[in-house]
Design an enzyme around this catalytic site. Structure first.
Site, PDB file in Angstrom:
ATOM      1  N   GLU A 198      14.874  12.638  -7.632  1.00 25.35           N
ATOM      2  CA  GLU A 198      14.236  13.879  -8.091  1.00 25.35           C
ATOM      3  C   GLU A 198      13.274  13.560  -9.226  1.00 25.35           C
ATOM      4  O   GLU A 198      13.696  13.188 -10.319  1.00 25.35           O
ATOM      5  CB  GLU A 198      15.281  14.890  -8.556  1.00 25.35           C
ATOM      6  CG  GLU A 198      14.660  16.180  -9.101  1.00 25.35           C
ATOM      7  CD  GLU A 198      15.670  17.096  -9.775  1.00 25.35           C
ATOM      8  OE1 GLU A 198      15.227  17.918 -10.613  1.00 25.35           O
ATOM      9  OE2 GLU A 198      16.874  16.984  -9.479  1.00 25.35           O
ATOM     10  N   ARG A 256       7.462  17.419 -15.172  1.00 19.33           N
ATOM     11  CA  ARG A 256       7.364  17.672 -16.617  1.00 19.33           C
ATOM     12  C   ARG A 256       6.308  16.810 -17.289  1.00 19.33           C
ATOM     13  O   ARG A 256       6.053  16.975 -18.481  1.00 19.33           O
ATOM     14  CB  ARG A 256       8.707  17.397 -17.296  1.00 19.33           C
ATOM     15  CG  ARG A 256       9.865  18.209 -16.769  1.00 19.33           C
ATOM     16  CD  ARG A 256      11.130  17.880 -17.527  1.00 19.33           C
ATOM     17  NE  ARG A 256      12.312  18.422 -16.879  1.00 19.33           N
ATOM     18  CZ  ARG A 256      13.545  18.245 -17.321  1.00 19.33           C
ATOM     19  NH1 ARG A 256      13.761  17.525 -18.404  1.00 19.33           N
ATOM     20  NH2 ARG A 256      14.577  18.763 -16.676  1.00 19.33           N
ATOM     21  N   THR A 275      12.012  20.671 -11.377  1.00 17.43           N
ATOM     22  CA  THR A 275      11.343  21.560 -12.327  1.00 17.43           C
ATOM     23  C   THR A 275      10.157  22.258 -11.665  1.00 17.43           C
ATOM     24  O   THR A 275       9.096  22.429 -12.271  1.00 17.43           O
ATOM     25  CB  THR A 275      10.896  20.813 -13.602  1.00 17.43           C
ATOM     26  OG1 THR A 275      11.866  19.825 -13.958  1.00 17.43           O
ATOM     27  CG2 THR A 275      10.760  21.791 -14.778  1.00 17.43           C
ATOM     28  N   LYS A 280      21.731  24.380  -7.353  1.00 12.45           N
ATOM     29  CA  LYS A 280      21.946  23.523  -8.510  1.00 12.45           C
ATOM     30  C   LYS A 280      22.660  24.369  -9.564  1.00 12.45           C
ATOM     31  O   LYS A 280      22.217  25.481  -9.871  1.00 12.45           O
ATOM     32  CB  LYS A 280      20.592  23.027  -9.052  1.00 12.45           C
ATOM     33  CG  LYS A 280      20.722  22.251 -10.363  1.00 12.45           C
ATOM     34  CD  LYS A 280      19.426  21.566 -10.741  1.00 12.45           C
ATOM     35  CE  LYS A 280      18.452  22.489 -11.429  1.00 12.45           C
ATOM     36  NZ  LYS A 280      17.382  21.728 -12.134  1.00 12.45           N
TER      37      LYS A 280
END
Length: 203
Positions: free
Chosen positions: A40, A44, A67, A127
């Site tokens: 993953e 960011r 994200t 998640k």
């Protein structure tokens, strides 16, 4: 690829913040060879999408983007070669966009209300985030109890020491691990951590 296939491919999903410290393809190779093929890459940093592109070419790697906050980022992640996306929360616009695209999708939840909204949208895989800050294992157990078909990937604050306890929970399919690739670690050190994580298995 279905989200269940992603979640079942490895016990730990490395959560990667790419900042230029390691070559993405070399890092992906180390992780895949250690038994952690699901990667993953969090969106960011400016390097994130380029890292997804590079890692997606590594044999055996199942690369996703984390994200992801909106449909625009979803589109960018797919264009870069992401096979799944992970979101910190659950929104209807992003969920609808993910469902329309057909990509494997794992939104974040931390409350019963969040799970119920997800169920209303046809989701059963989430998640649990931020795992430790949201109450840790006791909170997850309490949330999982009323939702027998739901399975989780807890992420946030989990360590190598606590990972086995999380993976022992019946509602947990895999966990997200940020301890695997911390700043200052060499590829050899990352490989050793990844090999130990790859040997773990959800019960």
């Amino acid at each position: 690829m279905l989200i269940d296939q992603v979640m079942q491919a490895a016990p730990v999903i490395p959560v990667l913040v790419m900042n230029g410290e390691h070559d993405p393809a070399e890092l992906a190779n180390v992780l895949v060879e250690a038994g952690l093929p699901v990667l993953e890459v969090t969106l960011r940093t400016p390097d994130a999408l380029d890292a997804v592109r590079a890692m997606a070419k590594v044999p055996g790697a199942i690369v996703g983007a984390g994200t992801v906050l909106n449909p625009r980022q979803l589109d960018a992640a797919q264009e870069a070669g992401a096979q799944f996306i992970v979101a910190p929360g659950l929104t209807e616009p992003l969920t609808r966009a993910a469902q329309a695209s057909g990509i494997a999708y794992l939104p974040g939840v931390a409350t019963a209300g969040g799970i119920m909204r997800g169920l209303d949208l046809g989701l059963e895989r989430f998640k649990f985030f931020p795992a430790e800050a949201a109450g840790g294992l006791p909170a997850l157990r309490s949330l999982a109890a009323p939702f027998g078909a739901v399975r989780f990937c807890p992420t946030g604050g989990i360590t190598e020491a606590t990972a086995p306890d999380w993976l022992a929970e019946p509602a947990v399919t895999c966990i997200g691990g940020s301890w695997l690739v911390k700043k200052g670690l060499s590829l050899a050190e990352i490989g050793a951590l990844a090999a130990r994580a790859g040997a773990l298995r959800a019960r």
